[in-house]
Design an enzyme around this catalytic site. Structure first.
Site, PDB file in Angstrom:
ATOM      1  N   ALA A 280      48.861  14.579  44.332  1.00  0.00           N
ATOM      2  CA  ALA A 280      47.972  15.221  43.390  1.00  0.00           C
ATOM      3  C   ALA A 280      46.453  15.515  42.775  1.00  0.00           C
ATOM      4  CB  ALA A 280      48.383  13.780  42.565  1.00  0.00           C
ATOM      5  N   GLU A 284      46.973  22.067  44.121  1.00  0.00           N
ATOM      6  CA  GLU A 284      47.215  23.414  44.838  1.00  0.00           C
ATOM      7  C   GLU A 284      47.134  24.620  43.754  1.00  0.00           C
ATOM      8  OE1 GLU A 284      51.000  20.551  44.048  1.00  0.00           O
ATOM      9  OE2 GLU A 284      48.443  20.534  44.686  1.00  0.00           O
ATOM     10  N   ASP A 326      21.495  54.217  38.911  1.00  0.00           N
ATOM     11  CA  ASP A 326      21.148  54.912  38.848  1.00  0.00           C
ATOM     12  C   ASP A 326      20.657  55.320  37.323  1.00  0.00           C
ATOM     13  OD1 ASP A 326      20.464  57.502  40.144  1.00  0.00           O
ATOM     14  OD2 ASP A 326      22.526  57.979  39.605  1.00  0.00           O
ATOM     15  N   ASP A 632      26.757  56.393  42.324  1.00  0.00           N
ATOM     16  CA  ASP A 632      27.458  57.784  42.100  1.00  0.00           C
ATOM     17  C   ASP A 632      28.176  57.967  43.681  1.00  0.00           C
ATOM     18  OD1 ASP A 632      25.411  59.006  41.575  1.00  0.00           O
ATOM     19  OD2 ASP A 632      26.143  60.211  39.434  1.00  0.00           O
ATOM     20  N   ASP A 636      23.631  56.118  47.613  1.00  0.00           N
ATOM     21  CA  ASP A 636      23.530  55.015  46.878  1.00  0.00           C
ATOM     22  C   ASP A 636      24.490  54.167  47.372  1.00  0.00           C
ATOM     23  OD1 ASP A 636      22.800  55.704  44.193  1.00  0.00           O
ATOM     24  OD2 ASP A 636      24.313  56.983  43.686  1.00  0.00           O
ATOM     25  N   ASN A 698      43.494  14.818  37.271  1.00  0.00           N
ATOM     26  CA  ASN A 698      44.363  13.986  38.556  1.00  0.00           C
ATOM     27  C   ASN A 698      43.691  12.553  39.031  1.00  0.00           C
ATOM     28  OD1 ASN A 698      45.624  16.178  38.661  1.00  0.00           O
ATOM     29  ND2 ASN A 698      44.564  17.023  40.501  1.00  0.00           N
ATOM     30  N   ASN A 726      52.022  16.978  37.944  1.00  0.00           N
ATOM     31  CA  ASN A 726      51.418  17.331  38.855  1.00  0.00           C
ATOM     32  C   ASN A 726      51.370  18.966  38.703  1.00  0.00           C
ATOM     33  OD1 ASN A 726      48.985  17.483  40.175  1.00  0.00           O
ATOM     34  ND2 ASN A 726      50.058  18.277  42.387  1.00  0.00           N
ATOM     35  N   ASP A 730      50.291  20.118  34.321  1.00  0.00           N
ATOM     36  CA  ASP A 730      48.675  20.182  34.666  1.00  0.00           C
ATOM     37  C   ASP A 730      48.725  21.738  34.597  1.00  0.00           C
ATOM     38  OD1 ASP A 730      48.120  18.289  34.967  1.00  0.00           O
ATOM     39  OD2 ASP A 730      48.034  18.172  37.277  1.00  0.00           O
TER      40      ASP A 730
END
Length: 894
Positions: A280, A284, A326, A632, A636, A698, A726, A730
């Site tokens: 918890a 993840e 530019d 471009d 650059d 949590n 969880n 969540d």
């Protein structure tokens, strides 16, 4: 070697070449062995498998893998599979992004000419570009791509388009004579031809002075390989967050298990509860939600004409403090347009920009019909006749076929109703003397229907004035006296001060059309001057102003001349009073430390090289700026790659620039960058919102368990309930927060400090305080119901479970604003409303659906319990809102 400073004979001697016969085959082999083949080398490629495995050494990924192992040990195989899928997706994203970076050099190599015409053993022959050697004599003509760096030894009306290297859109007129001076930039080396550039007019012969990695293009390839890829602020913050969470998770897990065992709880039960809390504590789902939020932002940005190639770049835009842009094609339209016309002492303003032939002629603030203005009509007519450009309509858009300067003259004439077809029905083109760099003029001989012949000349005003002995003034031919010359020079000076490129047009009646160039280009009658410029894009000025209000500095970096760059910067509001302008020569003479001292005061850089652009970006970064670099061209690409957020042009951009970039603008428009920054800021705020929501939830889950252990109470929640909250409660609302609309003041705030942590601006306090209250009210609900039903622990646990879920779902609406839950309409984000309702429905199913009651250890709740549950669940959000209002009232009274 400064080849541009040498005479042709000196170059031939120094390089041991033979301009009459070229190199022989033996000498070519020796030189290729000495200098290497004429190709761009690539850095050694990393093993594909190792590159893939490297994606999994990130700390947060290690944490996720640990969570997978724990989930598997708990028998939560679906959870384990979900986490593994997240890890794999993140790894694949990183892998493909790094693989894409390698393509920039492949794209660069494609700019090399496939074949080159060289003089070998006294004969001209075509050879592959990679077989060209230093000292080879090469010839080229219109449409050819230059295959190596060369010193031009012969030229005939030669013009080469070098925008890929210099950023300047106009073709450069080439010559053979030496050019002497200090720090002559590539754009000013008019006797050199560089690898990767394109011949647009005429023909020439050059001797190769550099091949492969020794060319100007090769230096860019080397810069691309050596430029480091920047880690984004979001990546740094998430790595820090992962480290914090794993430490907190381990400490709290150990505390809960240790206290529970000391209180007499079963070791296995406590271990299971402790491991559940560890899962918890580690959100993840966070990387997945970050990826989803960024991906959704990408989808919105596509609608706004920008494509994100690297997801973290979206968030980086949100804290950009400097945009290095530019000029050509980004701030301007890359379409030369006539804006001012002078004749007979009058100045007409020409409206309408670009190649669409729509516009008005305005004299002294009054719109004029050009057909009623004879000097203007004649100037436009002759400008169109002495011209080879065409404006054609393709797919509903007007496009140029030919030279940009001639295109501007053609469009100006078309705005007055003139057409090439119409004029060619009245005039017959007899002869043309093409433009060349020595004369700086072009002349055509035409005949009208009566057989009268005319010479029409266009060119640089000073040159045309020198060959003119009269001037057309109010329809009459007058002697070109010093008084009239002063009038013309005054107009030229005024136009030049406004950064206009001036083209003078003159004519001369002829007795017959059989004249040579010298006869045609003397004793002319000057008609007038047409002044043209690559005009700013219409929306750019407002975008620059909005960026300024958002605390973002706009810097122009261009290969164009100082006067032109300064004038455009003033028009767009980029250059403030007291702002500095630097050219490439001054930059070359500065050390990195000297540039760093003044870099905050410089707003325009002109006549710069690729190395200069990289130097500017790094100086700004050392000053603590988050730098967005647009461009471009090939020139650059190194700076784009080295910047915090590289932005390439989608229409005019080379493949090299696009592959080095993180963001591609489909419309090449600076205003689109502003929209992207707004989106980037909003995405970062949304990420903070769901971090706030996830971690507060949590913290609540951990504290309810910890406090229960300290008080010697039974477990308020079982392991499977913690995992369910969880993953389900969540997850859905957190994802919906990633879709939240930006707050009204998002573009009125200063850029976020790149060193600012995710938990800055009081986020830690909000997480801890809300989490603490969520844990407390859940524990209170458990204690009240458990004391009423001491023999029915599952009933009290179900009430605690429902209270925890509802407290989190009410709290999610508070997370939408930095201020309070009342600051925003909850129905603005319907995705969040649906997510919350879905979570409530899933909770009710778990509580009231018998088959799931067994799995989740829940029981049927009486309706009266919901009054207690909803009342307590509301307190964490509304209790603190009340205290916030009270504090603000006290502050206002003071």
């Amino acid at each position: 070697m400064k080849w541009h400073e040498m005479r042709v004979e000196e170059v031939e001697e120094r390089i041991n070449s033979d301009l009459e016969n070229g190199l022989n085959d033996e000498e070519v082999i020796k030189r290729i062995e000495q200098f290497g083949p004429n190709e761009l080398k690539e850095a050694e490629k990393q093993n594909v498998l190792l590159l893939f495995l490297e994606q999994f050494k990130d700390f947060m990924v290690v944490v996720l893998l640990a969570a997978t192992l724990i989930s598997g040990l708990l028998g939560e195989y679906i959870d384990a599979i979900a986490i593994m899928a997240i890890v794999l997706i993140n790894g694949l994203l990183g892998f493909f992004q790094e693989r894409k970076a390698e393509k920039s050099l492949h794209a660069l190599k494609e700019l090399s000419a496939p074949q080159v015409t060289v003089l070998r053993n006294g004969e001209w022959k075509k050879v592959p570009s990679r077989e060209v050697a230093v000292g080879d004599v090469v010839k080229f003509s219109s449409g050819d791509r230059i295959g190596a760096d060369m010193r031009i030894v012969k030229s005939s009306s030669l013009e080469i388009e070098e925008s890929a290297l210099t950023g300047e859109s106009l073709p450069v007129v080439k010559k053979e004579s030496p050019i002497v001076g200090d720090n002559i930039s590539i754009g000013d080396q008019e006797n050199m031809a560089f690898m990767g550039t394109i011949v647009t007019r005429g023909s020439g012969v050059g001797v190769v002075v550099a091949t492969g990695m020794h060319t100007a293009m090769g230096q860019i390839a080397d810069l691309l390989q050596s430029s480091e890829t920047i880690i984004t602020p979001l990546q740094r913050r998430l790595e820090q967050l992962g480290k914090i969470l794993i430490v907190v998770a381990l400490i709290l897990t150990f505390l809960v298990v240790a206290i529970g065992v000391l209180q007499g709880h079963d070791i296995y039960t406590m271990f299971l509860a402790g491991v559940s809390l560890a899962v918890a504590a580690i959100p993840e789902g966070l990387p997945a939600i970050v990826t989803i939020a960024l991906s959704l932002g990408v989808t919105r940005m596509i609608k706004q004409k920008s494509i994100v190639r690297k997801l973290p770049a979206v968030e980086t835009l949100g804290c950009a403090s400097v945009i290095c842009s530019d000029k050509t094609g980004t701030l301007t339209q890359n379409k030369m347009s006539v804006t001012n016309i002078w004749s007979s002492g009058k100045v007409w303003k020409v409206s309408g920009v670009g190649y669409e032939p729509k516009g008005d002629f305005i004299l002294e603030n009054k719109e004029m019909n050009p057909n009623n203005e004879k000097p203007l009509q004649q100037l436009l007519t002759f400008g169109l006749l002495c011209n080879n450009a065409n404006i054609v309509k393709k797919n509903g858009h007007y496009v140029l076929d030919g030279d940009p300067t001639e295109g501007a003259l053609t469009v100006a004439a078309m705005k007055a109703g003139l057409t090439r077809e119409g004029l060619l029905s009245q005039f017959k083109l007899v002869k043309e003397f093409p433009f060349d760099s020595e004369r700086k003029m072009m002349t055509v001989i035409v005949e009208d229907k009566q057989g009268k012949a005319f010479a029409i000349t266009k060119g640089a005003p000073d040159v045309v004035m020198d060959v003119s002995n009269s001037i057309l003034w109010d329809g009459r031919k007058e002697t070109f006296t010093p008084k009239f010359k002063d009038e013309v020079q005054g107009a030229v000076y005024q136009f030049a001060s406004d950064a206009l490129r001036n083209i003078a047009i003159a004519f001369k009646p002829l007795e017959n059309n059989n004249v040579n160039q010298f006869e045609a280009e003397k004793d002319l009658t000057l008609i007038g001057i047409q002044g043209m410029i690559d005009p700013p894009r219409p929306a750019v000025q407002a975008a620059v102003k909005e960026c300024k209000a958002a605390g973002i500095k706009t810097v122009m970096i261009t290969g164009d001349h100082v006067v032109t760059a300064k004038a455009i910067a003033l028009q767009l509001g980029i250059l403030p009073f007291g702002g500095k302008v630097l050219d490439g020569k001054a930059l070359s003479n500065m050390t990195d430390d000297e540039l760093e001292e003044i870099v905050d005061d410089v707003y325009v850089y002109a006549r710069v090289s690729p190395q200069h652009k990289l130097k500017i970006v790094k100086a700004l970064q050392r000053k603590g700026h988050i730098v967005a670099m647009t461009g471009d061209g090939v020139n650059d690409a190194p700076a784009i790659k080295a910047s915090d957020i590289g932005i390439a042009m989608g229409i005019t951009g080379t493949d090299v620039a696009k592959e080095a970039s993180s963001l591609v603008l489909l419309d090449d428009n600076f205003a689109t960058i502003k929209s992207a920054i707004k989106e980037g800021r909003n995405i970062y705020e949304n990420i903070r919102k769901f971090i706030r929501y996830l971690l507060a939830s949590n913290v609540g889950e951990i504290l309810v368990m910890l406090f229960a252990m300290l008080m010697g109470l039974p477990l308020p929640l079982v392991a499977i309930q913690i995992l369910w909250v969880n993953l389900v409660t969540d997850g859905l609302p957190a994802m919906a927060l990633g879709l939240d609309q930006p707050e009204d003041d998002v573009m009125k705030r200063k850029p976020r400090n790149p060193k600012e942590g995710v938990f800055a601006r009081g986020l830690w306090w909000k997480i801890i305080s809300r989490g603490f209250l969520i844990g407390i009210v859940t524990l209170i609900a458990f204690v009240i119901v458990y004391n009423q039903n001491p023999d029915n622990l599952p009933y009290a646990q179900t009430v605690a479970f429902a209270t925890l879920v509802m407290a989190q779902l009410i709290h999610v609406f508070d997370c939408r604003s930095e201020k309070s839950i009342f600051h925003r309409n909850p129905f603005e984000n319907m995705y969040l409303v649906v997510a919350v309702l879905s979570s409530v429905l899933l909770m009710l199913i778990v509580i009231y659906y018998p088959p799931l009651q067994t799995i989740f250890h829940t029981v049927y709740l009486d309706p009266k319990e919901w009054l207690l549950i909803l009342g307590l669940a509301s307190l964490p959000t509304f209790l603190l809102v009340g205290s916030l209002f009270t504090r603000k009232q006290k502050e206002n009274m003071v």
